[in-house]
Design a protein around this motif. Structure first.
Motif, mmCIF file in Angstrom:
data_model
loop_
_atom_site.group_PDB
_atom_site.id
_atom_site.type_symbol
_atom_site.label_atom_id
_atom_site.label_comp_id
_atom_site.label_asym_id
_atom_site.label_seq_id
_atom_site.Cartn_x
_atom_site.Cartn_y
_atom_site.Cartn_z
ATOM 1 N N LEU A 103 0.709 -1.131 -0.008
ATOM 2 C CA LEU A 103 0.210 0.120 0.120
ATOM 3 C C LEU A 103 0.841 1.237 -0.080
ATOM 4 O O LEU A 103 1.805 1.346 0.690
ATOM 5 C CB LEU A 103 -0.893 -0.037 1.473
ATOM 6 N N GLN A 104 0.520 2.107 -0.886
ATOM 7 C CA GLN A 104 1.233 3.360 -0.791
ATOM 8 C C GLN A 104 0.604 4.451 -1.241
ATOM 9 O O GLN A 104 -0.434 4.393 -2.262
ATOM 10 C CB GLN A 104 2.559 3.357 -1.838
ATOM 11 N N ASP A 105 0.588 5.786 -0.603
ATOM 12 C CA ASP A 105 -0.184 6.923 -0.868
ATOM 13 C C ASP A 105 0.566 7.956 -0.523
ATOM 14 O O ASP A 105 0.999 8.225 0.685
ATOM 15 C CB ASP A 105 -1.748 6.679 -0.250
ATOM 16 N N THR A 106 0.650 8.956 -1.524
ATOM 17 C CA THR A 106 1.300 10.383 -1.176
ATOM 18 C C THR A 106 0.447 11.446 -1.420
ATOM 19 O O THR A 106 0.715 12.528 -0.947
ATOM 20 C CB THR A 106 2.493 10.788 -2.140
ATOM 21 N N PHE A 107 -0.968 11.179 -1.289
ATOM 22 C CA PHE A 107 -2.030 12.091 -1.547
ATOM 23 C C PHE A 107 -1.756 13.107 -2.510
ATOM 24 O O PHE A 107 -1.524 14.307 -2.079
ATOM 25 C CB PHE A 107 -2.414 12.653 -0.165
#
Length: 165
Positions: free
Chosen positions: A10-14
């Protein structure tokens, strides 16, 4: 979800002001905006604040971690930022889920000072979390004393990474 055996789970940098429903299917009050200060991956970060219902939250869907022996969670966070500083008891809580129960993995205290930077945290998940029914949740806990001034008590989160080794 189906995941590769290499790379992030899971990866999120928005990167935009819209939360990705594939990553965060359960959202209660949380937003993405530019109110954090000096985000690691500017200009946006996840914003959680207090509410009369107890606080905002975001939660992943089920992620199968059953084949892994070591999984780490990394994220950067900021208390207050360009918004309202949380007070004592208005904590940011990071939890994982299994067998109908949430378990706390990290708590950032509302009584700590307001921040203008985003320190990053890396945690190894406990072996008990490495199941086929893992979920991740970030939430803000609001105290009854903060209810009169809601929604405030801002926490910001950026650069979330769940990875296996």
């Amino acid at each position: 979800w189906s995941f590769r055996t290499e790379g992030p789970l899971l990866q999120d940098t928005f990167a935009s002001t819209t939360l990705d429903p594939a990553k965060w299917p359960v959202v209660q009050g949380a937003t993405v905006d530019a109110e954090g200060l000096n985000e690691p991956s500017a200009p946006f970060s996840l914003r959680l604040n207090a509410s009369a219902a107890g606080g905002d939250s975001v939660e992943t869907g089920v992620i199968d971690l059953s084949g892994y022996t070591k999984v780490t969670l990394s994220y950067c966070y900021q208390q207050g930022g360009g918004g309202d500083a949380p007070e004592e008891g208005d904590d940011l809580i990071v939890e994982w889920h299994r067998a109908s129960r949430w378990r706390e993995v990290k708590r950032h205290l509302g009584k700590d000072p307001q921040m203008d930077s985003f320190p990053c945290v890396t945690l190894e998940l406990p072996a008990a979390a490495l199941t086929s029914e893992f979920k991740l949740r970030f939430r803000v806990k609001a105290t009854s004393s903060s209810a009169a001034s809601l929604p405030e008590d801002d926490w910001f989160i950026d650069d979330i990474l769940l990875s296996a080794q």
